[in-house]
Design a protein around this motif. Structure first.
Motif, PDB file in Angstrom:
ATOM      1  N   ALA A 173      13.168 -55.353 -13.959  1.00 55.10           N
ATOM      2  CA  ALA A 173      13.990 -55.500 -12.762  1.00 55.10           C
ATOM      3  C   ALA A 173      14.952 -54.335 -12.615  1.00 55.10           C
ATOM      4  O   ALA A 173      15.203 -53.851 -11.504  1.00 55.10           O
ATOM      5  N   SER A 174      15.494 -53.854 -13.728  1.00 55.39           N
ATOM      6  CA  SER A 174      16.415 -52.721 -13.680  1.00 55.39           C
ATOM      7  C   SER A 174      15.722 -51.460 -13.201  1.00 55.39           C
ATOM      8  O   SER A 174      16.283 -50.688 -12.410  1.00 55.39           O
ATOM      9  N   THR A 175      14.481 -51.233 -13.653  1.00 52.22           N
ATOM     10  CA  THR A 175      13.762 -50.023 -13.227  1.00 52.22           C
ATOM     11  C   THR A 175      13.334 -50.118 -11.769  1.00 52.22           C
ATOM     12  O   THR A 175      13.286 -49.119 -11.060  1.00 52.22           O
ATOM     13  N   VAL A 176      13.017 -51.341 -11.311  1.00 47.37           N
ATOM     14  CA  VAL A 176      12.688 -51.521  -9.891  1.00 47.37           C
ATOM     15  C   VAL A 176      13.895 -51.186  -9.033  1.00 47.37           C
ATOM     16  O   VAL A 176      13.812 -50.448  -8.046  1.00 47.37           O
ATOM     17  N   ALA A 177      15.044 -51.735  -9.393  1.00 50.26           N
ATOM     18  CA  ALA A 177      16.256 -51.538  -8.603  1.00 50.26           C
ATOM     19  C   ALA A 177      16.731 -50.091  -8.649  1.00 50.26           C
ATOM     20  O   ALA A 177      17.243 -49.563  -7.655  1.00 50.26           O
ATOM     21  N   GLY A 178      16.564 -49.421  -9.806  1.00 47.50           N
ATOM     22  CA  GLY A 178      17.064 -48.064  -9.959  1.00 47.50           C
ATOM     23  C   GLY A 178      16.048 -46.983  -9.682  1.00 47.50           C
ATOM     24  O   GLY A 178      16.354 -45.803  -9.873  1.00 47.50           O
ATOM     25  N   HIS A 179      14.822 -47.359  -9.210  1.00 46.52           N
ATOM     26  CA  HIS A 179      13.759 -46.375  -8.965  1.00 46.52           C
ATOM     27  C   HIS A 179      13.579 -45.479 -10.192  1.00 46.52           C
ATOM     28  O   HIS A 179      13.658 -44.260 -10.124  1.00 46.52           O
ATOM     29  N   GLU A 180      13.338 -46.134 -11.326  1.00 47.01           N
ATOM     30  CA  GLU A 180      13.224 -45.444 -12.607  1.00 47.01           C
ATOM     31  C   GLU A 180      11.839 -45.700 -13.200  1.00 47.01           C
ATOM     32  O   GLU A 180      11.348 -46.829 -13.182  1.00 47.01           O
ATOM     33  N   ARG A 181      11.190 -44.657 -13.694  1.00 44.54           N
ATOM     34  CA  ARG A 181       9.851 -44.815 -14.257  1.00 44.54           C
ATOM     35  C   ARG A 181       9.870 -45.719 -15.482  1.00 44.54           C
ATOM     36  O   ARG A 181      10.806 -45.686 -16.283  1.00 44.54           O
ATOM     37  N   LEU A 182       8.808 -46.514 -15.595  1.00 40.54           N
ATOM     38  CA  LEU A 182       8.713 -47.527 -16.643  1.00 40.54           C
ATOM     39  C   LEU A 182       7.470 -47.265 -17.491  1.00 40.54           C
ATOM     40  O   LEU A 182       6.376 -47.090 -16.958  1.00 40.54           O
ATOM     41  N   ARG A 183       7.644 -47.264 -18.801  1.00 40.23           N
ATOM     42  CA  ARG A 183       6.520 -47.098 -19.737  1.00 40.23           C
ATOM     43  C   ARG A 183       6.352 -48.382 -20.539  1.00 40.23           C
ATOM     44  O   ARG A 183       7.335 -48.998 -20.952  1.00 40.23           O
TER      45      ARG A 183
END
Length: 321
Positions: free
Chosen positions: A148-158
């Protein structure tokens, strides 16, 4: 006496957020200030957007009322722990009605929790076993909050991913949305290695890691994550249509089934028809319909009619009838 104005305002706000009316004199005693100072502090809170209502007279006082916008809440330690535990329990079981907004709230709360409260939340969560009605797999709340944090912050997720046939892989994605179907959580994301959009079952994800690399959001082909997921699931599994008539009002049935199963069509005030498409096993659908309570008649498919008939006979034999 609290001489630090910001600290005093937070203490005052914490008192006002309890569901009661506070006489000015009682607030002054609690804060160890004069009534005049309480009135000035109330005015400051109003300037900050908190809708504080005052009533006049000997029985009058101050209370916080619902406003047009939601100002920041002030929680004490016990309240913060209670909310975090409740959100973690719900998120981990993908219950109907617990959607992405709940997960985002959990992510925000856990981000600001002091370490001492994080420990209390983790300890309480580990020591309790929730009794849930969901039949989906359990998910670690930490997995959902990282996503959820990466979705909200437009941050790549591995993360590591295990496909349906057991194949293990590592994925680097640009996460778009988390979607709950009521039984499972899914991540809709752009897979950088495959240069295409993908859906991932969250219960098959392990070791999620926010890389810190930002990205500009891409436009989803369907424009809607829920619709993209529905189409993706339809492509991956064999689906079938069903039609069922319930001896109950449409609104009663609609309130007891998830939206993805369809919308009941009123036939009479006390009868309705449900048409839908699903890829779930016939056995699951048959049991789900029976658990609703009202009498029902299956119109199609024939395989579902046969299964429910056989199930009924088995239950009769089990009861000794």
């Amino acid at each position: 006496m609290t001489t630090d104005t910001p600290a005093r305002l937070l203490q005052l706000l914490s008192l006002l957020q309890t569901p009661r009316e506070w006489p000015g004199g009682e607030l002054a005693d609690r804060l160890r200030v004069s009534r005049r100072t309480v009135r000035r502090d109330i005015d400051r809170l109003r300037e900050l957007g908190y809708p504080v209502q005052a009533t006049m007279g000997s029985d009058g006082g101050y209370r916080l009322v619902a406003g047009k916008a939601l100002p920041p809440l002030v929680l004490d330690d016990e309240e913060a722990v209670a909310i975090a535990v409740g959100l973690r329990a719900g998120a981990g079981h993908a219950l109907e009605g617990v959607d992405e907004a709940s997960v985002r709230a959990l992510a925000k709360l856990e981000q600001v929790l002091p370490s001492r409260l994080r420990h209390r939340v983790a300890t309480l969560q580990a020591a309790t076993t929730p009794l849930t009605s969901g039949d989906g797999p359990n998910i670690a709340p930490e997995t959902l909050t990282v996503m959820a944090s990466t979705v909200a912050g437009h941050e790549r997720l591995r993360f590591a991913y295990r496909s349906g046939d057991g194949t293990e892989s590592r994925r680097v994605t640009e996460p778009h949305r988390l979607v709950s179907t009521g039984r499972r959580w899914y991540l809709v994301a752009y897979d950088l290695d495959r240069q295409d959009w993908r859906t991932f079952r969250v219960d098959r994800v392990s070791d999620p890691f926010a890389t810190g690399a930002r990205f500009s959001p891409r436009e989803l082909p369907t424009g809607n994550a829920a619709e993209y997921l529905r189409r993706s699931i339809s492509r991956q599994q064999e689906t079938y249509g069903f039609s069922v008539i319930f001896e109950a009002p449409a609104e009663a049935i609609a309130g007891r089934l998830p939206p993805w199963m369809g919308t009941p069509e009123p036939l009479t005030p006390d009868r309705c028809r449900m048409r839908g498409t699903t890829g779930d096993p016939l056995e699951w659908l048959g049991v789900r319909l029976a658990m609703l309570g009202p009498d029902f008649t299956i119109e199609n498919p024939p395989e579902l009619i046969t299964y429910v008939r056989n199930l009924g006979q088995r239950l009769l034999r089990a009861s000794g009838t």
